[in-house]
Design a protein around this motif. Sequence first.
Motif, PDB file in Angstrom:
ATOM      1  N   ASN A 155     -75.621 -18.785  14.868  1.00 57.05           N
ATOM      2  CA  ASN A 155     -76.256 -18.202  16.059  1.00 57.05           C
ATOM      3  C   ASN A 155     -77.437 -17.303  15.893  1.00 57.05           C
ATOM      4  N   TRP A 193     -79.013  -8.540   8.151  1.00 57.30           N
ATOM      5  CA  TRP A 193     -78.111  -7.395   8.343  1.00 57.30           C
ATOM      6  C   TRP A 193     -77.557  -7.278   6.975  1.00 57.30           C
ATOM      7  N   LYS A 222     -75.098 -17.974   1.841  1.00 56.55           N
ATOM      8  CA  LYS A 222     -74.712 -19.473   2.266  1.00 56.55           C
ATOM      9  C   LYS A 222     -74.926 -19.412   3.735  1.00 56.55           C
ATOM     10  N   PRO A 223     -76.038 -19.954   4.121  1.00 59.05           N
ATOM     11  CA  PRO A 223     -76.106 -19.805   5.640  1.00 59.05           C
ATOM     12  C   PRO A 223     -75.404 -20.942   6.463  1.00 59.05           C
ATOM     13  N   GLU A 234     -74.933 -24.492   7.835  1.00 61.30           N
ATOM     14  CA  GLU A 234     -75.477 -25.539   7.818  1.00 61.30           C
ATOM     15  C   GLU A 234     -76.166 -26.279   9.061  1.00 61.30           C
ATOM     16  N   ARG A 247     -67.305 -25.405   3.691  1.00 58.08           N
ATOM     17  CA  ARG A 247     -65.907 -24.944   3.243  1.00 58.08           C
ATOM     18  C   ARG A 247     -66.111 -25.040   1.513  1.00 58.08           C
ATOM     19  N   VAL A 302     -69.841 -13.320   8.549  1.00 58.97           N
ATOM     20  CA  VAL A 302     -69.949 -13.363   9.950  1.00 58.97           C
ATOM     21  C   VAL A 302     -69.760 -14.703  10.519  1.00 58.97           C
ATOM     22  N   VAL A 346     -61.904 -18.447  10.451  1.00 54.04           N
ATOM     23  CA  VAL A 346     -62.622 -18.226   9.113  1.00 54.04           C
ATOM     24  C   VAL A 346     -62.610 -16.933   8.591  1.00 54.04           C
ATOM     25  N   TYR A 398     -59.495 -16.196   7.077  1.00 53.85           N
ATOM     26  CA  TYR A 398     -59.225 -16.766   6.030  1.00 53.85           C
ATOM     27  C   TYR A 398     -59.978 -16.273   4.726  1.00 53.85           C
ATOM     28  N   GLY A 408     -65.666 -11.360  12.912  1.00 53.47           N
ATOM     29  CA  GLY A 408     -65.127 -12.545  13.465  1.00 53.47           C
ATOM     30  C   GLY A 408     -65.665 -12.647  15.097  1.00 53.47           C
ATOM     31  N   ASN A 464     -64.870  -6.661  20.062  1.00 53.20           N
ATOM     32  CA  ASN A 464     -66.119  -6.450  19.368  1.00 53.20           C
ATOM     33  C   ASN A 464     -67.041  -5.380  20.497  1.00 53.20           C
ATOM     34  N   PHE A 497     -72.859  -1.988  12.671  1.00 50.73           N
ATOM     35  CA  PHE A 497     -72.392  -3.007  13.490  1.00 50.73           C
ATOM     36  C   PHE A 497     -71.324  -3.492  13.088  1.00 50.73           C
TER      37      PHE A 497
HETATM   38  P1  NAD Z   1     -68.071 -20.408  11.936  1.00 48.64           P
HETATM   39  O1  NAD Z   1     -66.860 -19.372  11.474  1.00 48.64           O
HETATM   40  O2  NAD Z   1     -67.819 -21.975  12.330  1.00 48.64           O
HETATM   41  O3  NAD Z   1     -69.177 -20.479  10.669  1.00 48.64           O
HETATM   42  C1  NAD Z   1     -69.693 -19.551   9.976  1.00 48.64           C
HETATM   43  C2  NAD Z   1     -69.774 -19.619   8.350  1.00 48.64           C
HETATM   44  O4  NAD Z   1     -68.696 -20.052   7.686  1.00 48.64           O
HETATM   45  C3  NAD Z   1     -70.921 -20.712   8.415  1.00 48.64           C
HETATM   46  O5  NAD Z   1     -71.451 -20.624   7.252  1.00 48.64           O
HETATM   47  C4  NAD Z   1     -69.873 -22.132   7.891  1.00 48.64           C
HETATM   48  O6  NAD Z   1     -70.593 -23.126   7.190  1.00 48.64           O
HETATM   49  C5  NAD Z   1     -68.618 -21.423   7.397  1.00 48.64           C
HETATM   50  N1  NAD Z   1     -67.445 -22.011   7.574  1.00 48.64           N
HETATM   51  C6  NAD Z   1     -67.106 -22.767   8.517  1.00 48.64           C
HETATM   52  N2  NAD Z   1     -65.907 -23.287   8.463  1.00 48.64           N
HETATM   53  C7  NAD Z   1     -65.426 -22.850   7.246  1.00 48.64           C
HETATM   54  C8  NAD Z   1     -64.184 -22.772   6.612  1.00 48.64           C
HETATM   55  N3  NAD Z   1     -63.074 -23.452   6.940  1.00 48.64           N
HETATM   56  N4  NAD Z   1     -64.233 -22.358   5.330  1.00 48.64           N
HETATM   57  C9  NAD Z   1     -65.115 -21.549   4.768  1.00 48.64           C
HETATM   58  N5  NAD Z   1     -66.486 -21.281   5.403  1.00 48.64           N
HETATM   59  C10 NAD Z   1     -66.623 -22.046   6.787  1.00 48.64           C
HETATM   60  O7  NAD Z   1     -68.991 -19.784  12.928  1.00 48.64           O
HETATM   61  P2  NAD Z   1     -70.237 -20.396  13.830  1.00 48.64           P
HETATM   62  O8  NAD Z   1     -69.768 -21.352  14.660  1.00 48.64           O
HETATM   63  O9  NAD Z   1     -71.402 -20.528  12.873  1.00 48.64           O
HETATM   64  O10 NAD Z   1     -70.784 -18.962  14.658  1.00 48.64           O
HETATM   65  C11 NAD Z   1     -70.109 -18.760  15.878  1.00 48.64           C
HETATM   66  C12 NAD Z   1     -69.072 -17.691  15.680  1.00 48.64           C
HETATM   67  O11 NAD Z   1     -69.435 -16.606  15.044  1.00 48.64           O
HETATM   68  C13 NAD Z   1     -68.375 -17.317  16.925  1.00 48.64           C
HETATM   69  O12 NAD Z   1     -67.047 -17.081  16.874  1.00 48.64           O
HETATM   70  C14 NAD Z   1     -69.048 -15.854  17.207  1.00 48.64           C
HETATM   71  O13 NAD Z   1     -68.546 -14.756  17.962  1.00 48.64           O
HETATM   72  C15 NAD Z   1     -69.129 -15.407  15.504  1.00 48.64           C
HETATM   73  N6  NAD Z   1     -70.194 -14.366  15.536  1.00 48.64           N
HETATM   74  C16 NAD Z   1     -69.673 -13.053  15.130  1.00 48.64           C
HETATM   75  C17 NAD Z   1     -70.531 -11.986  15.127  1.00 48.64           C
HETATM   76  C18 NAD Z   1     -70.240 -10.743  14.744  1.00 48.64           C
HETATM   77  O14 NAD Z   1     -70.878  -9.669  14.326  1.00 48.64           O
HETATM   78  N7  NAD Z   1     -68.775 -10.512  14.980  1.00 48.64           N
HETATM   79  C19 NAD Z   1     -72.069 -12.287  14.894  1.00 48.64           C
HETATM   80  C20 NAD Z   1     -72.319 -13.611  15.267  1.00 48.64           C
HETATM   81  C21 NAD Z   1     -71.264 -14.553  15.359  1.00 48.64           C
END
Ligand code: NAD
Length: 500
Positions: A155, A163, A178-179, A181, A211, A229, A234, A237, A253, A414, A453
């Motif tokens: 997002n 950050w 690792k941004p 995908e 993953r 983030v 995740v 984990y 999270g 948060n 943050f």
């Molecule tokens: P996500 O957890 O699906 O993915 C985040 C990252 O983790 C990605 O790079 C993804 O490739 C990787 N990933 C996904 N599944 C994984 C796994 N099983 N094992 C290892 N790596 C894995 O999150 P998203 O959908 O990209 O982003 C949205 C989420 O992020 C929302 O829950 C949002 O609240 C949270 N978020 C939190 C903050 C904060 O500052 N707390 C900021 C932005 C987004």
Amino acid sequence: MDTHQIRQLTHHIRGPVAAAPGARLSPVFDPSSGAVTAQVPLADAAQVRAAVDAAQAAFPAWAATPPLQRARVMFRLRGLIERDADELARTITSEHGKTLSDARGEVTRGMEVVEFAAGIPHLLKGEHSPEVGRGVDSWSERAPLGVVAGVTPFNFPVMVPLWMAPVALACGNSFVLKPSEKVPSAALHLARLLQEAGLPQGVFNVVHGGREAVDALLDDPRVQALSFVGSTPVARYLYERGSAAGKRVQALGGAKNHAVVLPDADIGLAADALLGAGYGSAGERCMAISVAVCVGDATADALVAALAPKVAGLRIAPGLEDPDMGPLVDAAHRERVRGYIDLGVQEGAKLVVDGRAHPCTSRDGFFLGGSLFDHVTPQMRIYREEIFGPVLCVVRVPDFESALALVDGHEYGNGTAVFTRSGGAAREYARRVQAGMVGINVPIPVPMAFHCFGGWKASLFGPLHMHGPDGVRFYTRLKTVTARWPEGAAGAEFVMPTMR
Ligand code: NAD
């Protein structure tokens, strides 16, 4: 579809690196049209190892580079981000879907962390105490950790990598990013800008993947620290597995941010604030307000009456046309959000505005209108779970204490906001609420780069928040030196040294 238009993306390990033969590829979508615009390679463990090799090899020389010189790379990076701000914003919009103005705002907020990191000589200054004993001086200094890694969500394709990386790099670490995908192109742009700013090759690397790539970073003993983030499962984990492997981990999270609206609030101001905070970026912000907690039925009735026509009237269109709200990031996420709207109806909440019926849903692309639920109760899943879409839930409570108890009872902590004209009530709320970031008549209280943050409870795992002074603490370890320069033999001492 014209497949010639589909870009083949690379990793960035010292420079652009093509996908390994036979590598898995993942499609990147333009959420406004639904079309595939690029293919991103998903790194396997060997490719991640190659990125860590590059970062490990580059680390000693970079760590030995004077902080002022590292700061000058940040100064140049800042200028380059400003030069390319429009292109970066267009890249964000074309892969995430958010509006162009919102994407420009994201670039600015990311650039501010670079500005903060440019002050690194000052930030790394330790503390010095002369004469801690007779003829003994003591000082502390901050040393970089080595190779550190960042894993970022979809997002904020520019802001969240920024950050992490500027602070980590300015502190003298090398970095593997690792941004997500889903939005890979902006990270590659940042890698090019860092190179142009004079960062030596290998100090900043990008590997794409899911993953498997993240697990390879977790398993590599050379990776000293990991910033994450993303969603809470995740984050948990990564935190548990990374900490068990002896790494430093900060894992941010998910969220469910409550705005408490007190009876004395300016309802017009609160409604406008909640409209932007609930539906901006299609609700795909970790600081989005997804629950309005109204104290008293009269407050709730007035807020819902003010909000409903505004939500129904949101201008929803492709992000490049700069409407109020663009599409969601992909089809699967739109279905997930739509599923929550179905669920809210089944659970008995009152659907005041139904985003499923908005005319934008007939367009190509991943569009969904804004939805507004009233009479949501704390037992409902639409209240308890993070939806991460353009859905605002109104919960009615009788008084201030019940509002506070509701917010504090939620799994996530948060951000939160309070709307009121009473300084005393606002102060009481800010002081007592269990959340990491609090807004007083400010719906999205994202701290500036020189503050930190981070949330509380299931919104953050690890003791340190991101950027600001905590960022410097996270990416360095402290060393304290005690020195004396005695003349002649002092003789052996067998007791605990104390000041004499
Ligand atoms: P996500 O957890 O699906 O993915 C985040 C990252 O983790 C990605 O790079 C993804 O490739 C990787 N990933 C996904 N599944 C994984 C796994 N099983 N094992 C290892 N790596 C894995 O999150 P998203 O959908 O990209 O982003 C949205 C989420 O992020 C929302 O829950 C949002 O609240 C949270 N978020 C939190 C903050 C904060 O500052 N707390 C900021 C932005 C987004």
